[in-house]
Design an enzyme around this catalytic site. Structure first.
Site, short mmCIF file in Angstrom:
data_model
loop_
_atom_site.label_atom_id
_atom_site.label_comp_id
_atom_site.label_asym_id
_atom_site.label_seq_id
_atom_site.Cartn_x
_atom_site.Cartn_y
_atom_site.Cartn_z
N LYS A 1 0.86 -1.21 0.00
CA LYS A 1 0.00 0.00 0.00
C LYS A 1 0.88 1.25 0.00
O LYS A 1 0.71 2.16 -0.80
CB LYS A 1 -0.91 0.02 1.23
N ASN A 2 1.86 1.29 0.90
CA ASN A 2 2.68 2.50 1.05
C ASN A 2 3.74 2.64 -0.04
O ASN A 2 4.46 3.62 -0.06
CB ASN A 2 3.31 2.52 2.45
N CYS B 1 -5.19 12.58 13.22
CA CYS B 1 -5.38 11.17 12.87
C CYS B 1 -5.40 10.39 14.18
O CYS B 1 -4.84 10.85 15.18
CB CYS B 1 -4.22 10.77 11.97
N ARG C 1 0.31 14.31 13.38
CA ARG C 1 0.86 14.10 12.02
C ARG C 1 0.84 15.37 11.17
O ARG C 1 0.22 15.39 10.09
CB ARG C 1 0.14 12.96 11.32
N ASP D 1 4.44 0.34 12.13
CA ASP D 1 3.22 -0.29 11.59
C ASP D 1 3.08 -1.75 11.98
O ASP D 1 2.09 -2.40 11.62
CB ASP D 1 3.21 -0.15 10.06
N ILE E 1 7.57 6.73 17.14
CA ILE E 1 7.23 7.49 15.92
C ILE E 1 5.95 8.31 16.10
O ILE E 1 5.92 9.50 15.77
CB ILE E 1 7.08 6.52 14.72
N ARG F 1 -8.64 -0.75 4.35
CA ARG F 1 -7.78 0.28 3.77
C ARG F 1 -6.41 -0.27 3.37
O ARG F 1 -5.78 0.20 2.45
CB ARG F 1 -7.56 1.42 4.76
C1 EPZ Z 1 4.24 6.86 6.52
O1 EPZ Z 1 3.46 7.91 7.09
C2 EPZ Z 1 3.30 5.67 6.34
N1 EPZ Z 1 2.21 6.06 5.46
C3 EPZ Z 1 2.74 5.26 7.71
O2 EPZ Z 1 1.96 4.08 7.53
C4 EPZ Z 1 3.90 4.90 8.62
O3 EPZ Z 1 3.40 4.63 9.90
C5 EPZ Z 1 4.89 6.10 8.71
O4 EPZ Z 1 5.32 6.48 7.39
C6 EPZ Z 1 6.12 5.76 9.52
O5 EPZ Z 1 6.77 4.65 9.02
C7 EPZ Z 1 2.45 6.04 4.11
O6 EPZ Z 1 3.52 5.75 3.62
C8 EPZ Z 1 1.29 6.41 3.24
P1 EPZ Z 1 6.28 10.18 8.65
P2 EPZ Z 1 4.03 9.42 7.12
O7 EPZ Z 1 6.18 11.48 7.93
O8 EPZ Z 1 4.90 9.65 5.97
C9 EPZ Z 1 6.50 13.53 12.08
C10 EPZ Z 1 0.08 2.67 7.76
O9 EPZ Z 1 -0.38 2.08 8.76
N2 EPZ Z 1 6.34 14.52 10.99
O10 EPZ Z 1 7.43 9.31 8.32
O11 EPZ Z 1 2.87 10.31 7.34
C11 EPZ Z 1 5.25 12.64 12.24
O12 EPZ Z 1 4.26 13.25 12.99
C12 EPZ Z 1 0.55 4.13 7.87
O13 EPZ Z 1 0.18 2.14 6.64
C13 EPZ Z 1 6.29 15.86 11.31
O14 EPZ Z 1 6.38 16.25 12.48
O15 EPZ Z 1 4.91 9.37 8.45
C14 EPZ Z 1 5.84 11.40 12.87
O16 EPZ Z 1 5.95 11.59 14.24
C15 EPZ Z 1 0.24 4.74 9.20
N3 EPZ Z 1 6.15 16.77 10.30
C16 EPZ Z 1 7.22 11.31 12.21
O17 EPZ Z 1 7.52 12.61 11.71
C17 EPZ Z 1 6.05 16.38 8.98
O18 EPZ Z 1 5.92 17.22 8.09
C18 EPZ Z 1 7.32 10.31 11.05
O19 EPZ Z 1 6.21 10.48 10.22
C19 EPZ Z 1 6.10 15.00 8.68
C20 EPZ Z 1 6.25 14.09 9.70
#
Ligand code: EPZ
Length: 419
Positions: free
Chosen positions: A22-23, A117, A122, A306, A328, A398
């Site tokens: 998916k990702n 979320c 996020r 995840d 995370i 999803r």
């Molecule tokens: C991706 O989300 C995945 N989603 C998530 O999978 C996964 O949990 C996550 O990466 C971590 O591995 C997709 O790929 C579509 P991040 P993403 O930006 O990119 C903070 C699932 O279950 N952050 O790597 O949104 C954030 O809050 C989903 O399939 C900021 O502060 O995650 C988090 O604490 C859930 N500001 C950390 O960084 C930003 O602009 C990592 O989040 C961006 C992120």
């Protein structure tokens, strides 16, 4: 709305075919916006999130067809619209992945800011700061990010405070057509990013540093059509390995990539599972007792957040103490209350959970709160004594392709019913 019912306690035997990630699919489908042409995407999983991103692309002028169950042909000749509506973004945060390609292709994008979320705030501030570093002006108006650039984007240096997966993907897609060179420092290294880089390089992009935390993108004038296969879903793979760990059995996962789960392998072997790696298969056998392990979720190649919920369900079945740190997301213990309803003994203190394994769980009516929390309730239900009913399984749809069918095929007593 459906619910899933499981009669627990049946060891699993046989083979499960793993679907595309998916990702991996979401950023790759968004990247087809970057240039005109008919792009071929293979090994696409059948998931609700995939339908959502295709719906979003249709509103931007894309047409697509499914040439077979898992192959899409996406035509992006007529991408004229640049707005991603609140209606669509609120159902799937990953919709923000159209921001980079639209900015690069059309010089403007209007994307609804994703709200909060279940698993955390996020924010997307890293994405926005990154686009500003590439010369875009961004404004927040009525809940929408309005991004514009006069002329084309220009290369720049971006540093992520923490490695963001979709942040890295969004900036990569914007930078491939920018003038000059972009450097992304502290970039995320998840395999799905490597998959996207392979697609972009196949389209003619010039990117160095694949699978490292420093990506260098030399902007090019033009990109061509894509033809890319989505990598296997390592989170789906991990979920089924943990399921066999929970209820016992001997299962071979096929069409997967054993090298994408280093941290999970370490933990499962330590907890007593037998794992055999093939080229694109993993055989998992659990016969003896389970041992408790501690874990900390980390960016790749660390233990995937995840898989944290599923692993917690497994640890409730040991006879020892496990300490689980979620590093995370600040609110990713929603499954704890539901596991407690099944008899689990779990104490939560901020981002730390202490699981006192009781060696067993009992079936109960429980509720899914997010995608991976629902997967942990399936793992728990497979091992529990008696019947478990999981409601709100739309969360599961999803991200899991035919979970009930795949588990039934290896002997689980699991079915869906309308609520
Ligand atoms: C991706 O989300 C995945 N989603 C998530 O999978 C996964 O949990 C996550 O990466 C971590 O591995 C997709 O790929 C579509 P991040 P993403 O930006 O990119 C903070 C699932 O279950 N952050 O790597 O949104 C954030 O809050 C989903 O399939 C900021 O502060 O995650 C988090 O604490 C859930 N500001 C950390 O960084 C930003 O602009 C990592 O989040 C961006 C992120």
């Amino acid at each position: 709305m459906d619910k899933i019912i499981i009669e627990g306690g049946r060891p699993l035997q046989g083979e499960i075919k793993i679907s595309g990630a998916k990702n991996g699919a979401l950023p790759i489908i968004a990247a087809t916006l970057l240039c005109p042409g008919t792009h071929t995407i293979r090994n696409v999983p059948e998931l609700r999130d995939i339908r959502t991103i295709l719906q979003l692309l249709e509103t931007l002028g894309v047409t697509w067809q499914r040439v077979d169950t898992n192959t899409l042909e996406i035509n992006s000749d007529n991408v004229t619209e640049f707005e991603a509506s609140y209606e669509l973004v609120k159902t799937m945060r990953a919709s923000v992945l159209v921001l980079g390609p639209l900015l690069a292709r059309l010089g403007q994008a209007r994307v609804s800011l994703p709200g909060g979320c279940a698993i955390g705030a996020r924010p997307i501030d890293f994405h926005m700061r990154g686009f500003e570093k590439l010369g875009a002006q961004l404004e927040l108006t009525q809940g929408y990010v309005d991004a514009k650039v006069s002329g084309s984007l220009r290369g720049g240096t971006i540093y992520f405070d923490v490695p963001s997966v979709t942040g890295t993907e969004n900036i990569l897609m914007a930078a491939v057509l920018a003038e000059g060179t972009t450097v992304i420092k502290n970039a995320a290294k998840e395999p799905e990013i490597g998959n996207l880089i392979d697609m972009l390089v196949g389209m003619g992009a010039d990117i160095e540093g694949r699978s490292t935390d420093r990506l260098t993108v030399h902007g090019v004038k033009k990109l061509g059509q894509a033809d890319i296969a989505i990598i296997p879903d390592r989170i789906e793979t991990g979920t089924y390995l943990i399921a066999v760990g929970a209820v016992g059995g001997d299962v071979t996962l096929t069409h997967c990539n054993p090298s994408h789960l280093p941290a999970l392998f370490e933990k499962l072997r330590y907890s007593g599972l037998h794992l055999e790696k093939g080229k694109d298969t993993i055989r998992v056998i659990r016969s003896g007792n389970l041992k408790n392990v501690d874990l900390k979720t980390m960016p790749y190649p660390g233990f995937a957040t995840d898989l944290q919920a599923q692993m917690m369900a497994l640890m409730t079945l040991t006879n020892g103490l496990s300490v689980i740190h979620e590093n995370i997301f600040e609110n990713r213990f929603m499954h704890v209350a539901e596991l407690r309803r099944m008899g689990a003994d779990i104490m939560v203190d901020g981002g730390k959970a202490i699981v006192k394994g009781a060696g067993k769980l009992t079936g109960a009516q429980v509720m899914a709160t997010d995608l991976r929390a629902s997967a942990s309730l399936v793992v728990a239900g497979l091992a529990a004594q008696g019947v478990t009913e999981i409601s709100r399984v739309y969360h599961l749809d999803r991200g899991y392709d035919d979970l009930v069918g795949k588990l039934s095929a290896v002997g689980a007593k699991i079915w869906r019913e309308a609520e």
